[in-house]
Scaffold this motif. Structure first.
Motif, short mmCIF file in Angstrom:
data_model
loop_
_atom_site.label_atom_id
_atom_site.label_comp_id
_atom_site.label_asym_id
_atom_site.label_seq_id
_atom_site.Cartn_x
_atom_site.Cartn_y
_atom_site.Cartn_z
N MET A 91 0.96 -1.18 -0.04
CA MET A 91 -0.12 -0.18 -0.20
C MET A 91 0.82 1.17 0.11
N PRO A 92 1.02 2.30 -0.85
CA PRO A 92 1.12 3.22 -0.42
C PRO A 92 1.58 4.15 0.62
N ILE A 93 1.76 4.78 0.82
CA ILE A 93 2.58 5.36 2.41
C ILE A 93 2.52 6.80 1.74
N THR A 94 2.53 7.14 0.91
CA THR A 94 2.58 8.72 0.89
C THR A 94 2.12 9.21 -0.35
N PRO A 95 1.32 9.90 -1.16
CA PRO A 95 0.86 10.35 -2.10
C PRO A 95 1.92 10.32 -3.35
N TYR A 96 3.06 10.53 -2.98
CA TYR A 96 4.17 10.85 -3.35
C TYR A 96 5.21 9.01 -3.62
N PRO A 97 5.14 8.17 -4.98
CA PRO A 97 5.28 7.54 -5.22
C PRO A 97 7.45 7.49 -5.33
N ALA A 98 7.59 8.49 -5.22
CA ALA A 98 9.38 8.31 -5.08
C ALA A 98 9.62 8.56 -3.55
N ILE A 99 9.45 9.30 -2.89
CA ILE A 99 9.10 9.46 -1.59
C ILE A 99 8.30 8.08 -0.56
N ASP A 100 7.64 7.15 -1.51
CA ASP A 100 7.70 6.23 -1.30
C ASP A 100 8.94 5.10 -0.56
N ASP A 101 9.27 5.23 -2.17
CA ASP A 101 10.35 4.14 -2.89
C ASP A 101 11.74 4.44 -1.96
N LEU A 102 11.71 6.04 -1.18
CA LEU A 102 12.50 6.47 -0.31
C LEU A 102 12.46 6.28 1.63
N LEU A 103 11.66 6.15 2.11
CA LEU A 103 10.89 5.46 2.33
C LEU A 103 11.43 4.38 2.78
N TYR A 139 6.25 11.33 10.73
CA TYR A 139 5.17 12.28 11.09
C TYR A 139 6.08 13.02 10.59
N GLY A 140 5.67 14.75 10.84
CA GLY A 140 5.97 16.08 10.21
C GLY A 140 4.87 16.38 9.13
N SER A 141 5.67 16.79 7.75
CA SER A 141 4.95 17.24 7.27
C SER A 141 3.94 16.30 5.97
N LEU A 142 4.66 15.70 5.79
CA LEU A 142 4.30 14.58 5.04
C LEU A 142 3.12 13.67 5.80
N VAL A 143 3.26 14.12 6.59
CA VAL A 143 1.64 13.72 7.52
C VAL A 143 0.69 14.49 7.71
N SER A 144 1.33 15.76 7.74
CA SER A 144 -0.30 16.88 8.44
C SER A 144 -0.68 17.52 6.89
N GLY A 145 0.46 17.19 5.96
CA GLY A 145 -0.23 17.42 4.59
C GLY A 145 0.29 18.93 3.62
N GLU A 146 1.54 19.33 4.84
CA GLU A 146 2.35 20.42 3.11
C GLU A 146 3.96 20.29 2.96
N PHE A 147 3.73 19.13 2.86
CA PHE A 147 4.76 18.22 2.31
C PHE A 147 5.38 19.54 1.00
N ASP A 148 6.36 19.62 1.07
CA ASP A 148 6.73 20.19 -0.63
C ASP A 148 8.76 19.39 -1.19
N GLN A 149 8.11 18.83 -2.10
CA GLN A 149 9.26 17.76 -2.60
C GLN A 149 10.33 18.36 -2.52
N ALA A 150 10.89 20.38 -2.62
CA ALA A 150 11.82 20.62 -3.31
C ALA A 150 12.23 20.81 -2.19
N ARG A 151 11.81 21.26 -0.96
CA ARG A 151 12.32 22.19 0.48
C ARG A 151 12.10 21.19 1.88
N SER A 152 10.85 19.72 2.31
CA SER A 152 10.97 19.48 3.12
C SER A 152 11.60 19.01 3.72
#
Length: 271
Positions: A1-13, A34-47
């Motif tokens: 199951m996907p962990i986040t809305p971002y497949p590349a981030i899922d691979d990283l995790l 936890y953090g921005s990936l969970v709170s919904g404010e994740f920015d792939q370029a900066r977070s």
């Protein structure tokens, strides 16, 4: 199951989880996002990526060295994530005793290498957030490894942290750091008022609506934090107003009485 809305981030995790488990084996009780990936404010370029690794026992010297080497290798293989990973390694016993004693915690975080420090009650907000919002990448749910933390304890810690920022702010002279401080105090005010932790951007926009006299500074802080660099700016030009804002919000949170009615009036600029 996907962990986040971002497949590349899922691979990283998944890669981080695999490497950590390979190094620690059965000593790894759980790994929590936890953090921005969970709170919904994740920015792939900066977070940043925020993780807690819960351990069955203390890290041995060889295990610490292995994790240190892994983090170096990971940064080299994933240069876009160099200095954007925050992982804390702490024993389950320390999570049970953090109110009464300080314990060793191994941490890698932006701006710092993998190192030892101590964690006690000053980490309560982190553990409250992990327990409330954390996503298990490995092991049982976070509620199984972190004892209950009451909302009253959380709010007491928020008040204390807001008060401590009156001192911290004098070390945050660069404009990017000023933006971080302003957003952090907005989040503290949101948490104190609403009893929950949200992302800095959401809290800042909320605070700007309720503190119109500070709205220009808050909106500026959002731009400062998004800027690729704070080089070439006049850091001193905004520092005094940033200090005043931090002191204002700290006083707002810490000045009794703290009834909902009085706080509402304060937020409306009536007091």
């Amino acid at each position: 199951m996907p962990i986040t809305p971002y497949p590349a981030i899922d691979d990283l995790l998944d890669s981080l989880r695999t490497h950590i488990h390979q190094l620690l084996g059965e000593k790894l009780v759980g790994l929590y996002l936890y953090g921005s990936l969970v709170s919904g404010e994740f920015d792939q370029a900066r977070s940043d990526l925020d993780l807690l690794a819960v351990l069955a026992g203390d890290l041995m010297e060889a295990e610490f060295a292995g994790l240190e080497a892994m983090h170096h290798a990971f940064a080299a293989a994933q240069p876009a994530w160099d200095d954007r990973i925050e992982i804390a390694y702490l024993t389950q016993q320390a999570l049970q005793n953090f109110r009464t004693q300080r314990s060793p915690i191994a941490v890698i975080s932006p701006g710092e290498p993998f190192h030892w420090k101590e964690a006690g009650k000053d980490w309560l907000i982190n553990w409250w957030v992990v327990r409330k919002q954390g996503v298990a990448l490995y092991g049982p749910p976070p509620q199984s490894v972190i004892d209950p933390i009451s909302d009253a304890e959380f709010l007491t810690a928020v008040r204390k942290q807001a008060g401590e920022w009156r001192s911290y702010i004098h070390e945050m002279t660069r404009r990017n750091s000023q933006g971080y401080a302003i957003q952090t105090l907005c989040r503290a005010l949101y948490a104190y008022t609403n009893g929950e932790q949200v992302g800095k951007r959401q809290a800042s926009l909320w605070a700007a609506e309720r503190l119109p006299q500070w709205a220009p500074l808050i909106h500026s802080a959002l731009r400062w934090r998004d800027a690729p660099s704070d080089e070439g700016v006049d850091h001193a030009a905004t520092f005094a107003e940033t200090v005043r804002f931090v002191e204002f919000v700290s006083d707002l949170i810490n000045t009794p009485p703290t009834s909902d009615e009085l706080l509402s009036k304060k937020l409306s600029g009536l007091l």
